[in-house]
Every structure is written in C-alpha cells, then in structure tokens.
Design a protein around this motif. Sequence first.
Motif, PDB file in Angstrom:
ATOM      1  N   SER A 171      -4.849   9.515  -2.528  1.00 21.84           N
ATOM      2  CA  SER A 171      -5.580   9.895  -1.316  1.00 21.84           C
ATOM      3  C   SER A 171      -6.383   8.718  -0.763  1.00 21.84           C
ATOM      4  O   SER A 171      -6.369   8.454   0.447  1.00 21.84           O
ATOM      5  CB  SER A 171      -6.512  11.065  -1.623  1.00 21.84           C
ATOM      6  N   ASP A 172      -7.061   8.004  -1.652  1.00 23.50           N
ATOM      7  CA  ASP A 172      -7.842   6.835  -1.214  1.00 23.50           C
ATOM      8  C   ASP A 172      -6.935   5.733  -0.674  1.00 23.50           C
ATOM      9  O   ASP A 172      -7.248   5.091   0.335  1.00 23.50           O
ATOM     10  CB  ASP A 172      -8.683   6.291  -2.378  1.00 23.50           C
ATOM     11  N   ASP A 209      -6.260  11.570  -6.566  1.00 19.80           N
ATOM     12  CA  ASP A 209      -7.432  10.961  -5.926  1.00 19.80           C
ATOM     13  C   ASP A 209      -7.135   9.513  -5.509  1.00 19.80           C
ATOM     14  O   ASP A 209      -7.486   9.099  -4.398  1.00 19.80           O
ATOM     15  CB  ASP A 209      -8.641  10.990  -6.873  1.00 19.80           C
ATOM     16  N   ALA A 210      -6.491   8.770  -6.399  1.00 18.58           N
ATOM     17  CA  ALA A 210      -6.142   7.381  -6.071  1.00 18.58           C
ATOM     18  C   ALA A 210      -5.179   7.345  -4.888  1.00 18.58           C
ATOM     19  O   ALA A 210      -5.357   6.550  -3.962  1.00 18.58           O
ATOM     20  CB  ALA A 210      -5.529   6.683  -7.285  1.00 18.58           C
ATOM     21  N   HIS A 266       0.722   3.926  -2.982  1.00 16.49           N
ATOM     22  CA  HIS A 266       0.375   5.305  -2.656  1.00 16.49           C
ATOM     23  C   HIS A 266       1.436   6.262  -3.188  1.00 16.49           C
ATOM     24  O   HIS A 266       1.147   7.249  -3.873  1.00 16.49           O
ATOM     25  CB  HIS A 266       0.232   5.461  -1.131  1.00 16.49           C
ATOM     26  N   CYS A 311       0.837  -1.207   0.000  1.00 12.44           N
ATOM     27  CA  CYS A 311       0.000   0.000   0.000  1.00 12.44           C
ATOM     28  C   CYS A 311       0.875   1.261   0.000  1.00 12.44           C
ATOM     29  O   CYS A 311       0.593   2.224  -0.710  1.00 12.44           O
ATOM     30  CB  CYS A 311      -0.887  -0.014   1.243  1.00 12.44           C
ATOM     31  N   TRP A 334      -3.963   6.155   0.593  1.00 14.21           N
ATOM     32  CA  TRP A 334      -3.394   6.641   1.860  1.00 14.21           C
ATOM     33  C   TRP A 334      -4.294   6.230   3.022  1.00 14.21           C
ATOM     34  O   TRP A 334      -3.822   5.770   4.058  1.00 14.21           O
ATOM     35  CB  TRP A 334      -3.225   8.157   1.833  1.00 14.21           C
ATOM     36  N   ASN A 335      -5.598   6.400   2.842  1.00 14.59           N
ATOM     37  CA  ASN A 335      -6.540   6.066   3.906  1.00 14.59           C
ATOM     38  C   ASN A 335      -6.462   4.579   4.269  1.00 14.59           C
ATOM     39  O   ASN A 335      -6.460   4.216   5.444  1.00 14.59           O
ATOM     40  CB  ASN A 335      -7.964   6.458   3.494  1.00 14.59           C
ATOM     41  N   VAL A 336      -6.380   3.720   3.272  1.00 15.58           N
ATOM     42  CA  VAL A 336      -6.277   2.281   3.525  1.00 15.58           C
ATOM     43  C   VAL A 336      -4.918   1.960   4.157  1.00 15.58           C
ATOM     44  O   VAL A 336      -4.832   1.147   5.082  1.00 15.58           O
ATOM     45  CB  VAL A 336      -6.503   1.472   2.236  1.00 15.58           C
ATOM     46  N   ILE A 365     -10.512   0.542  -5.103  1.00 13.95           N
ATOM     47  CA  ILE A 365      -9.645   1.679  -5.438  1.00 13.95           C
ATOM     48  C   ILE A 365      -8.762   1.332  -6.634  1.00 13.95           C
ATOM     49  O   ILE A 365      -8.664   2.104  -7.592  1.00 13.95           O
ATOM     50  CB  ILE A 365      -8.781   2.094  -4.227  1.00 13.95           C
ATOM     51  N   GLN A 376     -11.813  -2.796   0.080  1.00 16.66           N
ATOM     52  CA  GLN A 376     -11.709  -1.365  -0.224  1.00 16.66           C
ATOM     53  C   GLN A 376     -10.585  -1.109  -1.219  1.00 16.66           C
ATOM     54  O   GLN A 376     -10.746  -0.344  -2.174  1.00 16.66           O
ATOM     55  CB  GLN A 376     -11.443  -0.565   1.053  1.00 16.66           C
TER      56      GLN A 376
END
Length: 194
Positions: free
Chosen positions: A108-109, A105-106, A29, A25, A111-113, A148, A144
């Motif tokens: 950012s998503d 955007d990808a 990211h 991840c 990063w959250n995971v 993504i 999730q």
Amino acid sequence: MAASIPVDDERYVLESQIRELYGRCAYTHKTHEKMAERASTYLWRVKWTQIILSALTTGGAIGVVFDANSAIYPLATAALSILMLIVNSYVKDIDPGQDAQLHRDAASDIWNVREAYLSLLTDIRDLAFSLDDIRKRRDELQGQLHLIYKAAPHTNAKAYSQAQDALQKNEDLTFTDAEIDAFLPSSLKRARST
C-alpha cells in the motif's frame, strides 16, 4: 498529446531515470502483493490442517468411548494427536497472518509512491515544471521509498516471479481505453460514440 523530448535533452535523461524508478516501484509493489497472497494461502492451509487433525483426533476419541474393545481407535487417536502436536509446534513461532498484513501494508505504501512517480512522469512533460523542481520531487520520493523499504519485510524469488508474470503476461497495470472508459462518465470517455 505532449511532444516527445529529444534524446539528448537533459529532461529526457531525467525522465528516463524516473521511468526506471517507476518500473522498480511497480515490481516491488506487485511482489509485496504476491507475498501477502502467499502468506494468506499458507495461513489458510495451516488452519485447515489444524481443524482437520483436531476433528479426526476427536473422532478417534469418540471411537474409543463407544468401541473400547477396538485397538484401532486408540492407535489412530495417538498418531493423530502426535501429528497435531508436530503441526502446532511447527507453527507456534510463525504468524503468516501478520506476515501477510505487513506485506499488504508495504504494498500500500509503495503503491502511493508508484502513483507519485507516474504523476511526476506526466509533470516532466510540462515545461512549466523546472528540472530543479522535478529533481527535488524525485529526491523526496526516493527518501519516502527508502523509509518504506527499510521497514518492509523481505520478499523472495517465487513472489518476484509471480509479480513478473502478473505484470508482463497478465498486464496487471495496463488498461485499454475501452476498459478505462467503462469507469468514467460519458463526458470523460476517450472513445465517444458518434
């Protein structure tokens, strides 16, 4: 400080897998961040090339008006106009600005995971969380991440290489206690002055 988990323990095996997922991840990211940077740089170069060619073409046209007897201005203006047409035709069907935004955007998503995996790595050391709870959370995060990745634009080897440099050589995701302490109020600092 949490006790280490024995290597032959089922919790250790699960932690090892989640560590691997966290690492993947982190790389994905950072690769999307690098792709966004590359697309933004490309957009900047294209726009400046268009502006410069437009200014030179305009200068050539003004030269024709004020020096009608010169052969250089019409030829230079025609050559610059053709060059500007080629550049504009080349970039008419691409949108580096949109590409940069899709990668942002990808990232950012992802990063959250990534941060959720980091929290899960912390939780796995807490024996109050059952292995079933941890597996359930891992599977949710994997779902999730799949969504993504499915929607994310493709990356390339150059961006991956840049991400690798950023993470391994520049240590983009690592901080010393002193660096973290600089952001925290004194009551939360690790290196307390005595």
